[in-house]
Scaffold this active site. Sequence first.
Site, PDB file in Angstrom:
ATOM      1  N   ASP A  32      30.795  82.389  55.610  1.00 48.74           N
ATOM      2  CA  ASP A  32      31.644  82.647  54.614  1.00 48.74           C
ATOM      3  C   ASP A  32      33.514  83.751  55.262  1.00 48.74           C
ATOM      4  OD1 ASP A  32      32.195  84.561  52.279  1.00 48.74           O
ATOM      5  OD2 ASP A  32      32.419  86.307  53.574  1.00 48.74           O
ATOM      6  N   GLU A  51      33.973  78.329  54.712  1.00 50.50           N
ATOM      7  CA  GLU A  51      34.830  78.128  53.903  1.00 50.50           C
ATOM      8  C   GLU A  51      36.098  78.998  53.573  1.00 50.50           C
ATOM      9  OE1 GLU A  51      35.519  81.950  50.303  1.00 50.50           O
ATOM     10  OE2 GLU A  51      34.807  82.652  52.110  1.00 50.50           O
TER      11      GLU A  51
HETATM   12  C1  NOJ Z   1      33.839  84.258  50.001  1.00 50.21           C
HETATM   13  C2  NOJ Z   1      33.091  84.953  49.082  1.00 50.21           C
HETATM   14  O1  NOJ Z   1      32.469  83.658  48.786  1.00 50.21           O
HETATM   15  C3  NOJ Z   1      32.774  86.235  48.313  1.00 50.21           C
HETATM   16  O2  NOJ Z   1      31.984  86.240  47.305  1.00 50.21           O
HETATM   17  C4  NOJ Z   1      33.244  87.471  48.776  1.00 50.21           C
HETATM   18  O3  NOJ Z   1      33.508  87.871  47.625  1.00 50.21           O
HETATM   19  C5  NOJ Z   1      34.611  87.170  50.227  1.00 50.21           C
HETATM   20  N1  NOJ Z   1      34.305  86.291  51.021  1.00 50.21           N
HETATM   21  C6  NOJ Z   1      33.357  88.507  50.783  1.00 50.21           C
HETATM   22  O4  NOJ Z   1      32.901  88.119  51.550  1.00 50.21           O
END
Ligand code: NOJ
Length: 515
Positions: free
Chosen positions: A200, A256
Amino acid sequence: METIPWWHEAVVYQIYVRSFADADGDGVGDLEGIRGRLPYLSELGVDAVWLTPFYPSPMVDGGYDVADYRDVDPRFGDLAAFDRLVADAHARGLRIIVDLVPNHTSSAHPWFRQALEAPPGSPERDRYIFRDGVGDEPPNNWHSVFGGPAWTRLPDGQWYLHLFAPEQPDLNWRNPEVHQEFLDILRFWLDRGVDGFRIDVAMGLYKAEGLPSVPPEAEGMRADAPMWGRPEVHEVYREWRKLLDGYDGDRMLVGEVWTDSAEDLARYVRPDELHQCFNFAWLEAPWEAAAFRTVIDDTFAALGAAPTWVLSNHDVVRHVTRYGEGSLEPDAGLARARAAVLTMLALPGSAYLYQGEELGLPEVTDLPAEVRQDPTFFRTGGEVPGRDGCRVPIPWSGTRPPFGFAPEGAAEPWLPQPPEWAELTVERQLADPASTLSFYRRLLALRRELAGSLPPGIAWLETPEEVLAFTRGPLTCVLNCGDGPVPLPAHREVLLASGPVTGGELPPDTAAWLR
Ligand code: NOJ
């Protein structure tokens, strides 16, 4: 012969755990619900499953606020349920990727509670980013991604940083204890048999020394912002990569990473770092052949032959709805969504599908304020609707909510499902050879069948501006983003089309695989 790691060409199915299948009837999806639907995933033809966070959490941000990284939230099951899920998935040849959230913890995490109890300057506070303010003002002008300031003040006068919700304090990655803790968390799940991790906010973690304010025009997730893409973050991925390389079975890391360019993305997938990053460039591109061509060229130039492709996830408006915006044709969104996935899956690399896209689910845009849960909605005073509309529980069967998402007599699903989803259930679509689900199943089966014969590169074919066409070995893929029908390139056979194709012509908003 060199074997290609499984994730190179995998189709990975993202499960937003709260919304997939609810076995215990509390209105929230769970691990047993997923286990019960593994046959569905095998028959769909995916290779792996990515599970969004299922760890103990106050659920301020749908589980991306983790209170304990080594357990399962009772809403979702327990560690024994997790082990059963992994065992059953592996028995079917499905890999399991879990979500790791290293940029921040929940404010309910024991570390943060200890930090609140401890004085300024203490080792407990040094695990997070606590600072004194400037007079009564926060330490700098940073904003939270969810709206509002990125700092919250404590009664003792200090402020702490949260790039997301105040309940998600950012960790201090300059503290070696944080590194040790995450190596240990990785080992915990690797030892339980997971095949990979989705990282993440992988371009987060480190903040520039001195936490400088940003000029307002430089806000957003730009690569040169003081809170994103700092050079030090790459050392973390080198540490993690070494750890994974010590395990058997091709374990992988997918990051991500939101960046402005494919070159920036490429820095995260150097040979000793992450194995993959989500490539969001297609998802961000308009419905234009020229834009898609640029995305594809830039992707291969920067990322080589095994990139990733993504159309949707739990953070963005579902692509059926995105593609439908601005079109006068009522069904253009769905037609384009089907054409886009057919084109994307012809490309070398792996693809990430988001649950429900195989049913052609649209965004639910009219959720009332009282059921909404996304912190973005609340932190912007309702100005930004937030991400609940793409997180509505999956319709499996029957004619009324909860559409088989939960057993008879269960609590209402945590977000209401539109009654018209009766038309879109898995049950309905399995019975209809023209449905989007039947199309996805044929597509994934065909991709598997052709896999051995497809080289890792493509060659463009000459086409009019609004058409995209390329060959990949024996396969030709053509996509029509224009307003009128176009002649199909030379072929012997139409292997699969995203919509009706007759008379050697490809209608608008349609793609085809030819041989
Ligand atoms: C990316 C995640 O996909 C999202 O859902 C989340 O709110 C943020 N990161 C913070 O962790």
